[in-house]
Scaffold this active site. Structure first.
Site, PDB file in Angstrom:
ATOM      1  N   ASP A  67      -8.252   2.063  11.971  1.00  9.76           N
ATOM      2  CA  ASP A  67      -9.158   2.953  11.239  1.00  9.76           C
ATOM      3  C   ASP A  67      -8.416   3.944  10.342  1.00  9.76           C
ATOM      4  O   ASP A  67      -7.187   4.073  10.412  1.00  9.76           O
ATOM      5  CB  ASP A  67     -10.060   3.715  12.233  1.00  9.76           C
ATOM      6  CG  ASP A  67      -9.287   4.317  13.402  1.00  9.76           C
ATOM      7  OD1 ASP A  67      -8.042   4.424  13.307  1.00  9.76           O
ATOM      8  OD2 ASP A  67      -9.909   4.684  14.400  1.00  9.76           O
ATOM      9  N   ASP A 136     -15.638  10.706  23.473  1.00 12.83           N
ATOM     10  CA  ASP A 136     -17.022  10.239  23.628  1.00 12.83           C
ATOM     11  C   ASP A 136     -17.084   8.735  23.928  1.00 12.83           C
ATOM     12  O   ASP A 136     -18.136   8.115  23.818  1.00 12.83           O
ATOM     13  CB  ASP A 136     -17.856  10.574  22.378  1.00 12.83           C
ATOM     14  CG  ASP A 136     -17.351   9.874  21.112  1.00 12.83           C
ATOM     15  OD1 ASP A 136     -16.406   9.061  21.213  1.00 12.83           O
ATOM     16  OD2 ASP A 136     -17.907  10.139  20.026  1.00 12.83           O
ATOM     17  N   HIS A 138     -15.381   6.303  22.377  1.00 11.14           N
ATOM     18  CA  HIS A 138     -15.234   5.386  21.247  1.00 11.14           C
ATOM     19  C   HIS A 138     -13.903   4.643  21.241  1.00 11.14           C
ATOM     20  O   HIS A 138     -12.902   5.133  21.760  1.00 11.14           O
ATOM     21  CB  HIS A 138     -15.480   6.093  19.902  1.00 11.14           C
ATOM     22  CG  HIS A 138     -14.422   7.057  19.470  1.00 11.14           C
ATOM     23  ND1 HIS A 138     -14.722   8.297  18.965  1.00 11.14           N
ATOM     24  CD2 HIS A 138     -13.064   6.973  19.450  1.00 11.14           C
ATOM     25  CE1 HIS A 138     -13.593   8.912  18.644  1.00 11.14           C
ATOM     26  NE2 HIS A 138     -12.579   8.137  18.931  1.00 11.14           N
TER      27      HIS A 138
HETATM   28  C1  GLP Z   1      -9.247   8.934  17.238  1.00 12.50           C
HETATM   29  C2  GLP Z   1      -8.941   7.487  16.904  1.00 12.50           C
HETATM   30  C3  GLP Z   1      -8.996   6.597  18.133  1.00 12.50           C
HETATM   31  C4  GLP Z   1      -8.204   7.235  19.262  1.00 12.50           C
HETATM   32  C5  GLP Z   1      -8.823   8.578  19.595  1.00 12.50           C
HETATM   33  C6  GLP Z   1      -8.168   9.263  20.778  1.00 12.50           C
HETATM   34  O1  GLP Z   1     -10.583   9.215  17.245  1.00 12.50           O
HETATM   35  N1  GLP Z   1      -9.839   6.966  15.932  1.00 12.50           N
HETATM   36  O2  GLP Z   1      -8.490   5.313  17.805  1.00 12.50           O
HETATM   37  O3  GLP Z   1      -8.197   6.392  20.378  1.00 12.50           O
HETATM   38  O4  GLP Z   1      -8.696   9.393  18.452  1.00 12.50           O
HETATM   39  O5  GLP Z   1      -7.084  10.015  20.363  1.00 12.50           O
HETATM   40  P1  GLP Z   1      -6.029  10.688  21.321  1.00 12.50           P
HETATM   41  O6  GLP Z   1      -5.110   9.580  21.720  1.00 12.50           O
HETATM   42  O7  GLP Z   1      -5.344  11.689  20.465  1.00 12.50           O
HETATM   43  O8  GLP Z   1      -6.751  11.270  22.467  1.00 12.50           O
END
Ligand code: GLP
Length: 263
Positions: A67, A136, A138
């Site tokens: 993304d 959340d 995702h």
């Molecule tokens: C973002 C990315 C995700 C990632 C998430 C969690 O929203 N789009 O791909 O998994 O952050 O991030 P973190 O690893 O910093 O908790």
């Protein structure tokens, strides 16, 4: 789903890097899906170290990132293009021509998304997709309610995601409200999936997606529908799992499990 619980972030990073390295050694031209965020930083460090010290060869690997924020140019310091360059690509021998990260500043995100899907297909599909998980639930930026059939497209970000990710920006208002993300359908077509998560703040959401019902409200739960998923957690992220003893037994008796189920 195979659940591997490790003591801490360091071990989670080592274990997940070993899984990725194993796949690259088995198949030099692996098509590797990659994720951003704090979670995989340690994994990428370990991969870079394995490249440097053991010669892990990325020269034939093709990489597709999950993304990117809409509106951020690749050189913007908060873009995922920049993140990947800084945290992995600059330290390994991947061919820049084989690296794909969605283009946040494209004039036509819809057309771009279709092109991205086409590129994944032309590469032969994703062999291994690495994922983190959002607060959340995702994966990628597939926010609650995303269709399990969704493909790469633009998604509006949830309030919680904007708050969570504001730590990377100067102020919350600077966080883009939209992102281009691979869809759940795109992710589910990967041959293998590796999700990593650490920290207490991921404990609830990990229990929900691993042991809760399959629901588009926790989009990571779609992984229950996939036949080859490995989840590597640290103790804190695993702390709310009900079947921890079972997962640990399987982990500690890998030799028996491999003999019986061949995995
Ligand atoms: C973002 C990315 C995700 C990632 C998430 C969690 O929203 N789009 O791909 O998994 O952050 O991030 P973190 O690893 O910093 O908790």
């Amino acid at each position: 789903m195979e659940i591997i619980i490790t003591p801490d972030y360091e071990q989670m990073s080592k274990t997940s890097a070993q899984i990725i390295a194993r796949e690259i050694r088995k198949q030099h031209d692996l098509v590797l899906g990659l994720a951003t965020g704090d979670t995989p930083v340690g994994t990428y460090k370990e991969l870079a170290k394995t490249h440097k010290e053991e010669g892990l060869d990325f020269s034939k690997v093709t990489a597709f990132n999950l993304d990117e924020y809409v509106g951020l140019a690749p050189l913007h310091e908060n873009s995922y293009n920049f993140f990947m360059e800084e945290n992995l690509f600059k330290d390994i021998n991947v061919n820049p021509e084989n690296v794909y990260v969605p283009q946040g500043n494209t004039n036509d995100p819809e057309e771009f998304s279709q092109w991205y899907e086409k590129k994944i297909k032309e590469a032969g599909g994703l062999d291994l997709q690495v994922l983190g998980i959002g607060g959340d639930g995702h994966i990628g930026f597939n926010e609650p309610g995303s269709s399990f059939a969704s493909r790469t497209r633009v998604k509006a970000l949830e309030k919680q995601t904007i708050e969570d990710n504001s730590r990377f920006f100067e102020k919350e208002e600077d966080v883009p409200r939209f992102a281009i993300t691979m869809g759940i359908g795109t992710i589910l077509e990967a041959k293998k999936i590796l999700l990593i998560a650490n920290g207490e703040n991921k404990a609830n959401v990990c229990a929900q997606f691993i042991e809760g019902p399959v629901s588009s409200q926790i989009t990571a739960s779609a992984l229950q529908l996939h036949s080859y998923v490995t989840v590597v957690l640290d103790e804190a992220a695993a702390s709310k799992l009900k079947r921890k003893d079972y997962y640990n037994w399987v982990r500690d008796n890998k030799h028996l499990v491999q003999k019986k189920v061949g995995r």
